[in-house]
Design a protein around this motif. Structure first.
Motif, short mmCIF file in Angstrom:
data_model
loop_
_atom_site.label_atom_id
_atom_site.label_comp_id
_atom_site.label_asym_id
_atom_site.label_seq_id
_atom_site.Cartn_x
_atom_site.Cartn_y
_atom_site.Cartn_z
N LEU A 520 0.91 -1.16 -0.01
CA LEU A 520 0.13 -0.10 0.06
C LEU A 520 0.88 1.29 0.03
CD1 LEU A 520 -2.87 -1.36 2.41
CD2 LEU A 520 -3.03 -0.76 -0.03
N GLN A 521 2.01 1.27 0.62
CA GLN A 521 2.98 2.33 0.60
C GLN A 521 3.24 2.56 -0.93
OE1 GLN A 521 3.00 4.19 2.96
NE2 GLN A 521 4.86 4.15 4.12
N ARG A 522 3.63 1.53 -1.64
CA ARG A 522 3.97 1.74 -2.90
C ARG A 522 2.89 2.07 -3.90
NH1 ARG A 522 4.20 -2.09 -7.01
NH2 ARG A 522 3.78 -3.81 -5.77
N MET A 523 1.64 1.76 -3.52
CA MET A 523 0.62 2.04 -4.68
C MET A 523 -0.30 3.39 -4.26
SD MET A 523 0.47 -0.46 -6.46
CE MET A 523 -0.97 0.03 -7.51
N THR A 524 0.16 3.81 -3.23
CA THR A 524 -0.69 4.98 -2.80
C THR A 524 0.17 6.21 -2.29
OG1 THR A 524 -1.19 4.75 -0.17
CG2 THR A 524 -2.49 3.34 -1.77
N SER A 525 -0.27 7.26 -2.29
CA SER A 525 0.52 8.72 -1.96
C SER A 525 0.86 8.93 -0.49
CB SER A 525 -0.27 9.89 -2.68
OG SER A 525 -1.41 9.96 -2.18
N ASN A 526 0.05 8.64 0.27
CA ASN A 526 0.19 9.43 1.55
C ASN A 526 0.90 8.05 2.30
OD1 ASN A 526 -0.18 10.90 3.89
ND2 ASN A 526 -2.37 11.15 3.70
N ASN A 527 1.73 8.51 3.64
CA ASN A 527 2.39 7.77 4.35
C ASN A 527 1.35 6.71 5.44
OD1 ASN A 527 4.44 6.41 5.65
ND2 ASN A 527 5.19 8.31 6.86
N LEU A 528 1.47 5.42 5.10
CA LEU A 528 0.63 4.81 5.82
C LEU A 528 1.23 3.93 6.96
CD1 LEU A 528 -1.59 2.94 3.08
CD2 LEU A 528 -1.95 5.23 4.15
N LYS A 529 2.53 4.31 6.94
CA LYS A 529 3.27 3.67 8.11
C LYS A 529 2.80 4.20 9.46
CE LYS A 529 7.86 1.91 8.89
NZ LYS A 529 9.39 2.08 8.57
N LYS A 530 1.86 3.88 10.08
CA LYS A 530 1.25 4.44 11.34
C LYS A 530 0.88 3.01 12.15
CE LYS A 530 -0.46 8.46 9.12
NZ LYS A 530 -1.54 9.09 8.29
N ARG A 531 0.64 3.18 13.41
CA ARG A 531 0.16 2.17 14.16
C ARG A 531 -1.00 1.54 13.76
NH1 ARG A 531 2.54 4.90 18.60
NH2 ARG A 531 0.90 6.10 19.20
N PRO A 532 -1.46 0.49 13.91
CA PRO A 532 -2.85 -0.20 13.90
C PRO A 532 -3.61 0.57 14.67
CG PRO A 532 -1.30 -1.97 14.14
CD PRO A 532 -0.61 -0.72 14.43
N GLY A 533 -4.69 0.72 14.11
CA GLY A 533 -5.95 1.71 14.68
C GLY A 533 -5.91 2.91 14.28
N SER A 534 -4.90 3.37 13.09
CA SER A 534 -4.73 4.72 12.61
C SER A 534 -5.66 4.60 11.09
CB SER A 534 -3.17 4.92 11.93
OG SER A 534 -2.45 4.90 13.26
N VAL A 535 -6.37 5.66 10.77
CA VAL A 535 -7.07 5.89 9.60
C VAL A 535 -6.24 6.92 8.75
CG1 VAL A 535 -9.15 6.50 8.32
CG2 VAL A 535 -8.99 5.25 10.82
N THR A 536 -5.95 6.62 7.28
CA THR A 536 -5.25 7.61 6.50
C THR A 536 -6.16 7.99 5.18
OG1 THR A 536 -3.19 6.76 7.30
CG2 THR A 536 -3.35 8.47 5.36
N TYR A 537 -6.14 9.25 4.87
CA TYR A 537 -6.68 9.53 3.74
C TYR A 537 -5.75 9.55 2.42
CZ TYR A 537 -8.79 12.10 -0.29
OH TYR A 537 -9.53 12.50 -1.29
N THR A 538 -5.69 8.59 1.41
CA THR A 538 -4.55 8.54 0.52
C THR A 538 -5.15 8.40 -0.76
OG1 THR A 538 -2.74 7.47 0.07
CG2 THR A 538 -4.63 6.11 0.83
N LEU A 539 -4.25 8.48 -1.61
CA LEU A 539 -4.58 8.40 -3.27
C LEU A 539 -4.00 7.55 -4.00
CD1 LEU A 539 -4.15 12.32 -3.91
CD2 LEU A 539 -6.11 11.38 -3.45
N LEU A 540 -4.70 6.87 -4.90
CA LEU A 540 -4.21 6.08 -5.77
C LEU A 540 -3.78 6.98 -7.05
CD1 LEU A 540 -6.58 2.76 -6.17
CD2 LEU A 540 -4.43 3.08 -5.31
N LEU A 541 -2.44 7.06 -7.33
CA LEU A 541 -2.09 7.87 -8.70
C LEU A 541 -1.84 6.88 -9.68
CD1 LEU A 541 0.11 10.34 -6.93
CD2 LEU A 541 -2.24 10.69 -7.25
#
Ligand code: FAD
Length: 818
Positions: A520-541
């Motif tokens: 998911l880090q490779r496929m999307t634009s935002n940083n998803l490396k966060k603790r379980p229980g986190s939500v991130t708005y991210t983009l598929l470019l």
């Protein structure tokens, strides 16, 4: 050097061979069952009228490209496009108004046109009785595609670049191995292939079945007739000129007209008449005989004069001189209709290397072929083409019964005035959420999207309009359709108390496996490396940095994610790129979701759950797996409406119980159910973009105002380098408020800056909290400064508007973060 086999040498197959060879593909073979000059598909007898303007931006851009390309193509010394212009007339007030809307669409998408009075209509098309029409829309750049000539010109060009066109080769099978195509079997041998494109027109389902791929289109017959030679068509026939006057559409009676040469080519001209006014005449493509066995052309069935009779009578009224003439020849010609009237373009997810280029009109053929060639070459298109994605239909929308029912409907409605919110008139309900029975009890006004029944407001909330003393501006008849003042009450109570929103149709994907974070880090634009229980708005470019989709990614465990996604294409794209240690599943149908939003949301949910829902323990953009009453839920603290609250997800079988639990507990707080109409208003006030409506692959995050979801420093991801190479944006998505508090617009209207059309509206609504119409729009970057005065053209009227600082509501986010 990949080997491509295209099945079918109609306008689509020929255009695709031309587009591919222009992009450097060398090993291109086109297999055609008929003889090349006129192989007998729909193209062989298409009268070739090209009216470019459509509510669909993609189709309009495809058509613009067809005109541009065919104008420059020549066959036997003649251009393949005749720019005679287009004229659509109105005989009803509804149509007259709709032509104003159409003039706006044309301006938004870059098609030149003007509204004209009845006298001018008769000047442009002298046979026309001006007393029968209320006005018209004239588009000088529309005209006639000479489809057969365009095929031959492209065959010549593609052949010079190395393509092979083999006629009298009937494809009988598609070979596959390991989920990929490997070849095409014909009655004259087998052709190995790395890519196979079905451009088989209405035989698409037959060819699709050879590869085990559903092709959701219905072949239908459509009547076309020609009059006897006529006097009064000056200019037609002289020096072989086919037509002089504009192509004409009389959509109130499902009719269109063009001029033709007489059969000898030098007698007086005649008029061709096409009609969609007859009953749907579906055709089983398996029963159509191939060229060598068909009595005439395979796609040309015998004329059924009774079906044509009312159209002939109406023609006599509109064009009185024709009353003395007669129909000299006619046929019922077959072509394709899909459940939503849009083409099918793209690679099958079931069989790699098997592509569809189906259900395309001559009008859109060059643009559609360009889109497929771009997908095959670069994996993306210059014109956003998500509306044509073959995977847009869910499993439940691909049954033969559904395709037939909706295909017939597409035929019936082809020239109707269709409101952008109008639900299909047949085949409902198809998909319902577990809350459907409660929604019915509450008097939901349902509209449809993606096959889902979606409440837009609830009649049960009608008394609130009075109780809250809401005074709303009068709406015009168009914007009042599929709208109710109840939406204003639902928006108000969401801001003041608490409301339940059915978010079930929001697509949900589950991503699991040890490689899921890296993937998911490779496929999307935002940083998803966060603790379980986190939500991130991210983009598929895409590789070019264009926005393929936006996602809400909830990390529920180290190797388990729930993604809120958009179209089925998101699943397709992720699955295609997933490594072996990542599994992806669409869990939408088996689960459901309620958005509980409003300042009292915490008071409603907290007593029902063992988890701590305080702001400190359960912060904004966090996720928890817990219980609400008896029901296991995944709770996401996110909000599309700009109020405190949670999305509560659960399995579909216990969904109704979740609704009832929240409903009963919420009575003491005055909970209401609220619909999409309020939702859309609230989201626009908060500036939340909707993918597809507001932003697509044609836009970068910075242009669309979602640059905050790009973290270039996190490492490599799809689209990163392309974004880094881009200069400052030339255009921007901005928020407009309409200056007159009584004004509303609907979306797709042109935006005028300094008196010229410079952009278009994407989404619009009335902002009930801000007391004004709100519209998002693409405008040049120079006009994106807050305070810039602009005008939105609505049914020909210029509505004054101003670029606003966004978001309009609660910019400090105080209401969400508490
Ligand atoms: P086709 O032209 O049907 O080509 C498909 C080809 O595939 C055929 O030649 C067929 O022989 C071949 N094929 C199929 N199966 C096999 C097989 N197994 N092996 C080998 N070859 C195979 N559109 C407009 O834009 N404007 C108009 O004014 C207009 N008017 C129309 C009027 C009528 C009466 C009709 C019938 C259609 C009209 N259309 C119009 C629609 C338009 O003609 C079609 O949408 C378009 O021509 C489709 O092109 P195609 O290349 O996809 O299909």
């Amino acid at each position: 050097n990949s080997r491509v086999v295209i099945i079918g040498a109609g306008i689509v197959g020929c255009s695709l061979a031309d587009e591919l060879t222009a992009r450097g593909w060398r090993d291109v073979t086109v297999l055609e069952q008929g003889p090349l000059a006129a192989p007998g598909g729909s193209t062989s007898h298409a009268p070739g009228l090209v009216f470019r303007t459509s509510p669909s931006r993609a189709l309009t851009q495809y058509a613009r490209y067809t005109v541009e390309k065919f104008s420059s193509l020549r066959h036997a010394g003649q251009a393949c496009f005749l720019p005679v212009g287009g004229l659509e007339v109105a005989t009803t007030e509804a149509r007259r108004l709709d032509l104003h809307r159409k003039a706006g669409l044309a301006a938004s998408w870059g098609v030149e046109g003007e509204l004209v009075d009845p006298a001018r209509c008769a000047e442009l098309f002298p046979m026309l009785d001006p007393d029968t029409v209320l006005g018209g829309f004239h588009t000088p750049g529309d005209g006639l595609a000479r489809a057969t000539a365009a095929c031959l010109a492209q065959i010549e060009r593609a052949s010079r670049r190395g393509a092979r066109f083999l006629d009298r080769h009937t494809v009988t099978g598609v070979e596959r191995e390991g989920g990929r195509v490997t070849g095409v079997v014909t009655d004259r041998g087998t052709f190995p292939a790395d890519h196979v494109v079905s451009a088989a027109g209405f035989w698409g389902p037959v060819v699709g079945a050879m590869a085990g791929v559903d092709v959701p289109l219905l072949p239908l017959a459509h009547q076309y007739a020609k009059t006897a030679p006529l006097s009064g068509l000056e200019g037609v026939g002289a020096d072989g000129v086919e037509a002089v006057r504009p192509i004409l559409r009389h959509q109130d009676h499902d009719l269109y007209y063009r001029e033709h040469l007489d059969p000898t080519g030098n007698g007086p001209g005649r008029i061709g008449i096409g009609t969609y006014a007859h009953r749907p005449l579906p055709v089983d493509p398996y029963t159509i005989l191939p060229y060598d066995q068909a009595p005439k052309m395979p796609s040309s069935l015998p004329f059924t004069a009774d079906d044509f009779a009312p159209s002939w009578t109406e023609t006599g009224r509109l064009l009185p001189t024709l009353a003395d003439s007669q129909v000299e020849e006619g046929f019922n010609g077959v072509f394709s209709f899909t459940p939503d009237g849009m083409p099918l373009l793209g690679e099958s997810s079931a069989v790699r290397g098997f592509w569809l280029a189906e259900a395309v009109w001559v009008t859109h053929s060059a643009g559609a072929a360009r889109a497929v060639a771009e997908l095959m070459t670069d994996g993306r298109t210059t014109v956003d083409s998500h509306e044509c994605d073959p995977h847009r239909f869910e499993k439940a929308q691909r049954s033969p019964a559904y395709v037939r029912e909706r295909g017939e409907r597409s035929f019936v409605e082809v020239y109707d005035v269709i409101h952008p919110l109008q639900p299909p008139g047949t085949g409902r309900p198809l998909r319902t959420s577990p809350f459907y029975p409660r929604q019915q009890e509450l008097g939901a006004h349902f509209l449809e999207s993606g096959g889902w029944e979606r409440p837009h407001w609830y009649e049960a909330n009608a008394p609130l309009v009075e109780e809250l003393g809401l005074r709303l501006p009068e709406r015009d008849s168009w914007s009042a359709r599929h709208w109710s003042p109840i939406a204003a009450a639902e928006a108000r109570l969401t801001r003041e108390k608490v409301a339940l929103y059915d978010m079930t149709p929001l697509r949900r994907l589950e991503v699991t496996g040890p490689g899921s974070l890296a993937f998911l880090q490779r496929m999307t634009s935002n940083n998803l490396k966060k603790r379980p229980g986190s939500v991130t708005y991210t983009l598929l470019l895409d590789e070019n940095g264009g926005i393929r989709s936006d996602l809400t990614a909830a990390r529920l465990a180290p190797d388990r994610w729930q993604l809120g996604a958009n179209s089925p294409a998101d699943l397709e794209w992720l699955v295609r790129h997933a490594p072996d240690d990542v599994q992806i599943r669409d869990i939408t149908s088996g689960t459901c979701c309620i958005g509980v939003w409003g300042p009292l949301a915490r008071e409603l949910v907290q007593p029902l759950t063992p988890a701590d829902f305080s702001h400190e323990a359960f912060g904004y953009f966090k996720a928890r797996e817990t219980y609400v009453g008896h029901i296991p839920v995944t709770a996401l603290r996110v909000s599309y409406v700009g109020e405190l609250g949670w999305e509560l997800y659960t399995e579909a079988d216990v969904g109704l119980r979740l609704w009832d639990t929240l409903w009963e507990a919420g009575q003491r707080l005055g909970v209401i159910a609220a619909g999409r109409s309020a939702f859309n208003s609230l989201r626009l006030e908060k500036g939340y973009r909707a993918w597809a409506a507001d932003m697509t692959t044609e836009h970068t995050p910075e242009e669309a105002g979602v640059g905050f979801a790009v973290r270039s420093a996190k490492g490599d991801f799809v689209g990163r380098d392309a974004l880094a190479a881009r200069g400052a944006p030339a255009r921007k998505l901005v928020c407009l408020t309409l200056d007159d508090p009584a004004a509303v617009v609907m979306g797709s209207e042109p935006v005028h800056v300094d008196g010229v059309v410079a952009g278009y509206v994407t989404s619009a609504s009335y902002g009930y909290s801000v007391g004004r119409g709100v519209a998002y729009a693409w405008v040049p970057a120079a006009a994106a400064e807050p305070g810039t005065p602009v005008a939105v053209e609505y049914f020909g009227e210029k509505v004054a508007a101003t670029v606003a600082a966004e978001p309009l509501f609660d910019p400090e986010m105080a209401r969400i973060r508490r």
